[in-house]
Every structure is written in structure tokens, then in C-alpha cells.
Design a protein around this motif. Structure first.
Motif, short mmCIF file in Angstrom:
data_model
loop_
_atom_site.label_atom_id
_atom_site.label_comp_id
_atom_site.label_asym_id
_atom_site.label_seq_id
_atom_site.Cartn_x
_atom_site.Cartn_y
_atom_site.Cartn_z
N LEU A 1 1.62 6.79 -6.96
CA LEU A 1 0.44 7.50 -7.03
C LEU A 1 0.87 9.01 -6.93
O LEU A 1 0.54 10.07 -7.63
N VAL A 2 1.40 9.40 -5.92
CA VAL A 2 1.82 10.62 -5.46
C VAL A 2 2.81 11.30 -6.24
O VAL A 2 2.71 12.34 -6.76
N PHE B 1 -2.52 7.95 2.42
CA PHE B 1 -2.47 6.58 2.42
C PHE B 1 -0.64 6.05 2.55
O PHE B 1 -0.69 5.30 3.22
N THR B 2 -0.04 6.75 1.91
CA THR B 2 1.53 6.39 1.98
C THR B 2 1.73 6.78 3.71
O THR B 2 2.49 5.96 4.36
N MET C 1 0.70 -1.29 -0.06
CA MET C 1 0.01 -0.12 0.13
C MET C 1 0.95 1.22 -0.09
O MET C 1 0.61 2.18 -0.72
N THR C 2 1.85 1.19 0.69
CA THR C 2 2.90 2.42 0.83
C THR C 2 3.54 2.55 -0.33
O THR C 2 3.52 3.76 -0.87
N HIS D 1 0.60 10.83 -10.39
CA HIS D 1 -0.71 11.29 -10.64
C HIS D 1 -0.79 12.77 -11.20
O HIS D 1 -0.35 13.71 -10.80
N MET E 1 2.63 1.66 -3.67
CA MET E 1 1.56 1.93 -4.79
C MET E 1 0.99 3.39 -4.59
O MET E 1 1.06 4.16 -5.39
N SER E 2 0.76 3.75 -3.28
CA SER E 2 0.42 5.10 -3.13
C SER E 2 1.44 6.14 -3.23
O SER E 2 1.18 7.34 -3.67
N THR F 1 -1.50 16.54 6.09
CA THR F 1 -2.50 16.15 4.58
C THR F 1 -3.69 17.06 4.65
O THR F 1 -4.09 17.67 3.74
N TYR G 1 -5.73 14.32 -6.04
CA TYR G 1 -5.87 13.01 -6.04
C TYR G 1 -4.42 12.56 -5.24
O TYR G 1 -4.13 11.60 -4.53
N ALA H 1 -3.63 10.36 -1.89
CA ALA H 1 -2.69 9.11 -1.95
C ALA H 1 -1.51 9.31 -0.90
O ALA H 1 -1.15 8.41 -0.31
#
Lengths: 107, 172
Positions: free
Chosen positions: B22-23, B38-39, B15-16, B26, B18-19, B68, B31, B35
Motif C-alpha cells: 500500500l505504501v 502499520f509496516t 501485515m508488513t 496507493h 501488505m501495508s 510517521t 493513506y 500504511a
């Protein structure tokens, strides 16, 4: 050695730290948006924190690495507050937060 | 570490990563900052698995609850949500990737040699003594004894930074 037992060991933590560092560097260089650059900085600071905690857990067995990470977290909070205040100020001045437009030292 | 907790930790690490991808990549900054949340959560879970429970709490409170939200506020104050300027990334991706490779390769080479030189990991006694005892008391005592100077310095830094941020963002 399969990938799960590699990633959940000491080297796995260092690998995740390096990946976050690289992604943060790419994010800082690739984005034009000033807030996007700030996101990259946060990723890099988190990578440093992961490395500190992993070294303190697997190498020394002492608490010092965790304290270093605690100070990193505090300094990241201060840095984010100041950076966002600067970005808001810049937006009021220029009506944009494109970092290519930040070309004046006065005002 | 048992295979069940290994699987859970592996899920959080995925999860770390992949997000974080995305950071970095993306095109929409809103978005990307969600993300980033979630990181931070994944990194906090990774902290728990190597015995840093106090740090995991601090990470969730400061990063997830503070930074965040601050970033999301700043995005929504400065731009309309789906304005064209929100999708601004540079067109050339090759240059950042090459520059990061040049930056990171010597670090990686040096680090692998350093790890090989340092020999095996810590002894079994330090591992079991350190592993999953609560860290709040130890960290509090260290902050007020051997780490009291950095603690006070970072207090002054935080006060100065927050006062400066309020002064910078004041209305004209």
C-alpha cells in the motif's frame, strides 16, 4: 515445506527484507511527490534493519547486528527531520512539492 | 518455534508486506503514510520474534511515534487533504519495476550463493544463549564500551541534523 514454516525461518526474514527493499525502490522511482519519495527511503532503511537483525540472530549469535540497526534507526530519524524541513522550505518557495519542479539550486 | 507463535509471526509478516505494498502503490499520499505506520508496527513485531526486544521498543518509539507523525504533519502543512496534486504518481509504472528488477537480481544471485557458501545456520548453543534474554543491559554496555565512538558520532550527527532542520524550516 509449507509457506508458514518457510516465512517464519531465517530465509523468511531475508525474503521480507528483499520485498521491502524492492517496494521502497519502486516507491522512490514511481512517486512524484517529495514526501512519497521519503516514504520509499524509510521502507529501504527498515529492510536493511531487518537484514541486520536476522543475520545477528541466525548467523553470529552476537549483539552487533542489533547495534547496527539501532544506529540505522537514529540516522533515519535525523534524515526524516532534515528532509521534511527541506520539503517545507521548498513548498514555501514553489507552492508545490512535486519533485519535477525542483529544478533550481539557488534560493 | 511452536506452531502457535509461528502463526502469529506469519500474520505480522503478512501485515508488513501488505501495508508495504500500500505504501508503494496507493495513489493518495496520506493513506500511504498511514500504511507506513502499520509496516513499522509489523517490523517491530518481527524484531520481537527473533529476540530483539530493545530494538522493537526503539522502533515503535522512533518510527511509529516520531517519524510517521512528522510525515503526517508535513503532508497536512503542505497540501489540502483532497487536492488534486495529492494524487500524483507517475503514469508509467513499467520503468521503475524493470529498473528495480535489474538492480535486485544480481544482489539476489550473489546472496543465495553467499548463503550456500556459508553453510548451515548458527550452532544450537549460540541460538539458545542468544534467543530470548533481555537485550537492554547488553546493548547499553556495548554502547558505552566497544561502540562508544559510533555512539558519540551519531550523537553529534543527530544534534547537527536537528539544529539544521530547525534552521531550514524557520520563518522568513
Amino acid at each position: 515445506m509449507n509457506i508458514i514454516s518457510f516465512l517464519t525461518s531465517y530465509h523468511g526474514y531475508l525474503t521480507i527484507g528483499v520485498c521491502l527493499f524492492i517496494l521502497g525502490c519502486i516507491c522512490m522511482m514511481w512517486r512524484k511527490n517529495a514526501i512519497g519519495i521519503l516514504l520509499g527511503i524509510e521502507l529501504i532503511l527498515n529492510a536493511a534493519g531487518i537484514n541486520f537483525v536476522a543475520f545477528s540472530r541466525f548467523r553470529t549469535g552476537a549483539i552487533d547486528g542489533q547495534l547496527a540497526t539501532l544506529f540505522v534507526i537514529i540516522i533515519a530519524a535525523a534524515e526524516a527531520a532534515v528532509a521534511l524541513a527541506i520539503i517545507l522550505r521548498f513548498y514555501r518557495l514553489k507552492e508545490t512539492i512535486d519533485s519535477d519542479q525542483a529544478n533550481l539550486m539557488r534560493n | 518455534m511452536s506452531s502457535g507463535s509461528q502463526a502469529i509471526l506469519f500474520a505480522f509478516q503478512l501485515m508488513t508486506l501488505m501495508s508495504a505494498v500500500l505504501v508503494a502503490f496507493h495513489p493518495n499520499i496520506l493513506y500511504a503514510s498511514v500504511a507506513l505506520l502499520f509496516t513499522f508496527l509489523g517490523v517491530a513485531c518481527m524484531f520481537i520474534f527473533i529476540g530483539a526486544d530493545f530494538l522493537a521498543g526503539a522502533q515503535v518509539i522512533v518510527y511509529v511515534g516520531g517519524i510517521t507523525i512528522l510525515i503526517l504533519f508535513a503532508i497536512m502543512l503542505t497540501q489540502w487533504m483532497y487536492k488534486a496534486t495529492l494524487r500524483d504518481v507517475r503514469t508509467k509504472i513499467l520503468l521503475p519495476v524493470v529498473a528495480c528488477g535489474l538492480l535486485v537480481t544480481p544482489i539476489l544471485l550473489k546472496t543465495t550463493r553467499l548463503i550456500a557458501d556459508l553453510g548451515p545456520l548458527g550452532t544450537a548453543e549460540t541460538m539458545t544463549a542468544f534467543s530470548f534474554s533481555p537485550k537492554t543491559q547488553v546493548i547499553g554496555q556495548a554502547l558505552l564500551t566497544s561502540y562508544v565512538l559510533p555512539f558519540e558520532a551519531v550523537t553529534i550527527l543527530l544534534l547537527g541534523a536537528l539544529v539544521g532542520a530547525v534552521w531550514l524550516a524557520r520563518p522568513q
